[in-house]
Write a protein that holds these residues in place. Structure first.
Motif, mmCIF file in Angstrom:
data_model
loop_
_atom_site.group_PDB
_atom_site.id
_atom_site.type_symbol
_atom_site.label_atom_id
_atom_site.label_comp_id
_atom_site.label_asym_id
_atom_site.label_seq_id
_atom_site.Cartn_x
_atom_site.Cartn_y
_atom_site.Cartn_z
ATOM 1 N N LEU A 53 6.325 -8.512 -1.360
ATOM 2 C CA LEU A 53 5.419 -9.392 -0.630
ATOM 3 C C LEU A 53 5.878 -10.842 -0.743
ATOM 4 O O LEU A 53 6.554 -11.232 -1.701
ATOM 5 C CB LEU A 53 3.990 -9.255 -1.170
ATOM 6 C CG LEU A 53 3.405 -7.842 -1.192
ATOM 7 C CD1 LEU A 53 1.965 -7.876 -1.689
ATOM 8 C CD2 LEU A 53 3.488 -7.197 0.177
ATOM 9 N N PHE A 67 2.085 -9.608 3.362
ATOM 10 C CA PHE A 67 2.952 -8.597 3.949
ATOM 11 C C PHE A 67 3.025 -8.920 5.439
ATOM 12 O O PHE A 67 2.097 -8.612 6.191
ATOM 13 C CB PHE A 67 2.383 -7.204 3.699
ATOM 14 C CG PHE A 67 3.184 -6.079 4.281
ATOM 15 C CD1 PHE A 67 4.559 -6.186 4.469
ATOM 16 C CD2 PHE A 67 2.577 -4.891 4.624
ATOM 17 C CE1 PHE A 67 5.297 -5.152 5.001
ATOM 18 C CE2 PHE A 67 3.303 -3.837 5.160
ATOM 19 C CZ PHE A 67 4.661 -3.977 5.350
ATOM 20 N N GLY A 69 3.301 -9.317 9.369
ATOM 21 C CA GLY A 69 3.128 -8.380 10.458
ATOM 22 C C GLY A 69 3.920 -8.774 11.683
ATOM 23 O O GLY A 69 4.764 -9.679 11.648
ATOM 24 N N ILE A 103 -2.786 -3.172 -0.168
ATOM 25 C CA ILE A 103 -1.727 -3.702 0.697
ATOM 26 C C ILE A 103 -0.384 -3.039 0.395
ATOM 27 O O ILE A 103 0.359 -2.648 1.308
ATOM 28 C CB ILE A 103 -1.638 -5.235 0.543
ATOM 29 C CG1 ILE A 103 -2.890 -5.887 1.129
ATOM 30 C CG2 ILE A 103 -0.384 -5.780 1.219
ATOM 31 C CD1 ILE A 103 -2.992 -7.376 0.871
ATOM 32 N N THR A 104 -0.048 -2.899 -0.891
ATOM 33 C CA THR A 104 1.234 -2.294 -1.231
ATOM 34 C C THR A 104 1.275 -0.823 -0.836
ATOM 35 O O THR A 104 2.325 -0.308 -0.436
ATOM 36 C CB THR A 104 1.534 -2.449 -2.732
ATOM 37 O OG1 THR A 104 0.454 -1.903 -3.505
ATOM 38 C CG2 THR A 104 1.706 -3.911 -3.096
ATOM 39 N N LYS A 107 1.937 -0.751 2.866
ATOM 40 C CA LYS A 107 3.349 -1.103 3.078
ATOM 41 C C LYS A 107 4.245 0.106 2.838
ATOM 42 O O LYS A 107 5.161 0.394 3.630
ATOM 43 C CB LYS A 107 3.740 -2.241 2.143
ATOM 44 C CG LYS A 107 5.196 -2.699 2.240
ATOM 45 C CD LYS A 107 5.437 -3.873 1.316
ATOM 46 C CE LYS A 107 6.867 -4.383 1.422
ATOM 47 N NZ LYS A 107 7.861 -3.395 0.952
ATOM 48 N N THR A 108 3.981 0.819 1.751
ATOM 49 C CA THR A 108 4.813 1.968 1.399
ATOM 50 C C THR A 108 4.668 3.103 2.412
ATOM 51 O O THR A 108 5.671 3.733 2.812
ATOM 52 C CB THR A 108 4.431 2.490 0.004
ATOM 53 O OG1 THR A 108 4.649 1.452 -0.946
ATOM 54 C CG2 THR A 108 5.258 3.713 -0.373
ATOM 55 N N GLY A 111 4.764 1.114 6.715
ATOM 56 C CA GLY A 111 5.720 0.110 7.161
ATOM 57 C C GLY A 111 5.047 -1.141 7.688
ATOM 58 O O GLY A 111 3.907 -1.452 7.335
ATOM 59 N N ALA A 112 5.765 -1.856 8.541
ATOM 60 C CA ALA A 112 5.303 -3.162 9.019
ATOM 61 C C ALA A 112 3.981 -3.042 9.775
ATOM 62 O O ALA A 112 3.847 -2.190 10.664
ATOM 63 C CB ALA A 112 6.358 -3.804 9.904
ATOM 64 N N THR A 116 -0.450 -9.572 9.912
ATOM 65 C CA THR A 116 -0.096 -9.845 8.524
ATOM 66 C C THR A 116 -1.260 -9.476 7.611
ATOM 67 O O THR A 116 -2.420 -9.786 7.894
ATOM 68 C CB THR A 116 0.250 -11.327 8.335
ATOM 69 O OG1 THR A 116 1.458 -11.604 9.051
ATOM 70 C CG2 THR A 116 0.443 -11.687 6.870
#
Length: 398
Positions: A53, A67, A69, A103-104, A107-108, A111-112, A116
């Protein structure tokens, strides 16, 4: 949604790392800009950087983990890093690390994002070191700065702030920036009360925050000798104050069962065992979701003081806090209700009796809050407790 065991283990590891920074004290002591606070914010930045991040810190020490976007619109979550003196483990920190884990995880797994995703760890909410509250969220959301204040050791807010921000920047090599406001804000928090526990509900869906008013009442009587002054010739400021407090407590209960009434501070002068008190000052804290009801209670306080019959005792009333009730975004609340049903989580719509950073964020962006149960309703104390199953249930559904 966080469901995998390894993701929950990561949350627990982060949580314990920050808790251990205050392990040598009774309760948690992360007063804003203190060494333990700096270490905690620095650890959070490291957690975010390790997860890929983007980290930022502003001039008040608010930490932002982004993260990025596909566009520049931002969906934010978070809470505060500071604590009261000798506070509990979960107040503020749970919302910070729960938001980071959500959030993580996204993300995992996905993806994107389109927008944001941002975690915010506000610098200060509690007002435990300096005589100000919500200074972090007020700086971010409202561009409000703190004036000339000092702590009990004579250290100025400005000195403490600048040193702490410099340390964070040096430790983590992050940019100092106040980013743009989000299009929505969600705060995950412990309830700090007993309603969810009593209702056997898994989560609280917070519809708003009560209005709050605080007054100081000064009672001027006559100091005199405790042994030689006849009882019918006394003008005892403390006895007068006790009578008023009792009467106001009865009026508050009669006015509304949801009106909270607290006298939390009382100063007696000369405060000597063999002298009749000549001056007493006490505070009143009253909270309710209806501001008109608080108007009525303030009127009753004045009428109660005016009804006192001893002409030798004088009263002065001063209001020093008047925070209006806040109503959170109805669309976000409705969406949370739908999600709770889909996830088979028992829920209760409720108004928060405590102030939160969401009160400030609600003034600039659609805002919502989620509560988890507090065992025994205890908060702001080392015995503050939310069971792991309740923590995991909410983080897993966030």
């Amino acid at each position: 949604m966080i469901r995998a065991t390894d993701e929950w283990v990561t949350f627990e590891r982060h949580f314990q790392q920050i808790i251990q920074l205050s392990a040598k004290t009774v309760g948690q002591n992360r007063l804003v800009y203190s060494p333990s606070w700096v270490k905690a914010q620095a650890a959070l930045i490291q957690f975010g950087q390790q997860a890929g991040l983007t980290a930022m810190v502003d001039h008040y020490g608010n930490v932002y983990l982004d993260f990025p976007g596909e566009d520049d619109r931002v969906i934010a979550t978070g809470s505060h890093m500071d604590t009261v003196r000798n506070g509990g483990k979960f107040d503020g920190l749970y919302g910070v690390l729960g938001g980071l884990q959500a959030i993580t995880m996204l993300k995992t797994r996905f993806g994107a994002p389109r927008h944001t995703l941002r975690l915010i760890s506000f610098s200060e909410e509690e007002g435990s070191r300096f005589n100000t509250t919500f200074s972090g969220s007020k700086y971010y959301a409202l561009h409000q700065s703190v004036g000339s204040l000092s702590d009990q050791n004579g250290i100025s807010f400005e000195q403490a702030r600048s040193q702490a921000v410099e340390q964070l920047q040096a430790i983590n090599h992050v940019m100092v920036k106040r980013p743009a406001l989000p299009i929505s804000f969600t705060e995950l928090h412990i309830e700090q009360g007993p309603r969810l526990i009593n209702a056997h509900a898994a989560i609280g869906l917070v519809s708003g925050i009560v209005g709050q008013r605080r007054w100081s009442v000064t009672v001027h009587g006559t100091s005199n000798h405790a042994g030689t002054t006849p009882m019918n010739d006394r003008h005892d400021a403390l006895q007068a104050a006790v009578t008023i407090i009792y009467q106001l407590n009865e009026l508050a209960h009669h006015l509304s069962p949801n009106l909270t009434f607290t006298v939390g501070q009382l100063t007696v002068s000369p405060n000597t065992s063999n002298v009749i008190p000549g001056t007493v000052q006490f505070t009143i804290d009253a909270r309710h979701a209806d501001d008109h009801l608080l108007d009525r209670f303030e009127q009753l306080i004045g009428e109660t003081l005016n009804r006192q019959t001893d002409p030798h005792i004088k009263y002065a009333l001063k209001r020093y806090v008047q925070d209006l009730p806040a109503t959170f975004d109805a669309n976000l609340l409705a969406r949370n209700q739908q999600l709770a049903q889909q996830l088979s989580l028992t829920s209760q719509v409720m108004v928060s009796g405590a102030g939160h950073d969401s009160y400030v964020m609600n003034q600039v962006t659609p805002t919502t809050m989620l509560f988890v149960p507090s065992e025994g309703g205890i908060s702001h104390a080392p015995t503050e407790l939310t069971y792991p199953a309740d923590l995991k249930k909410m983080v897993s559904s966030y």
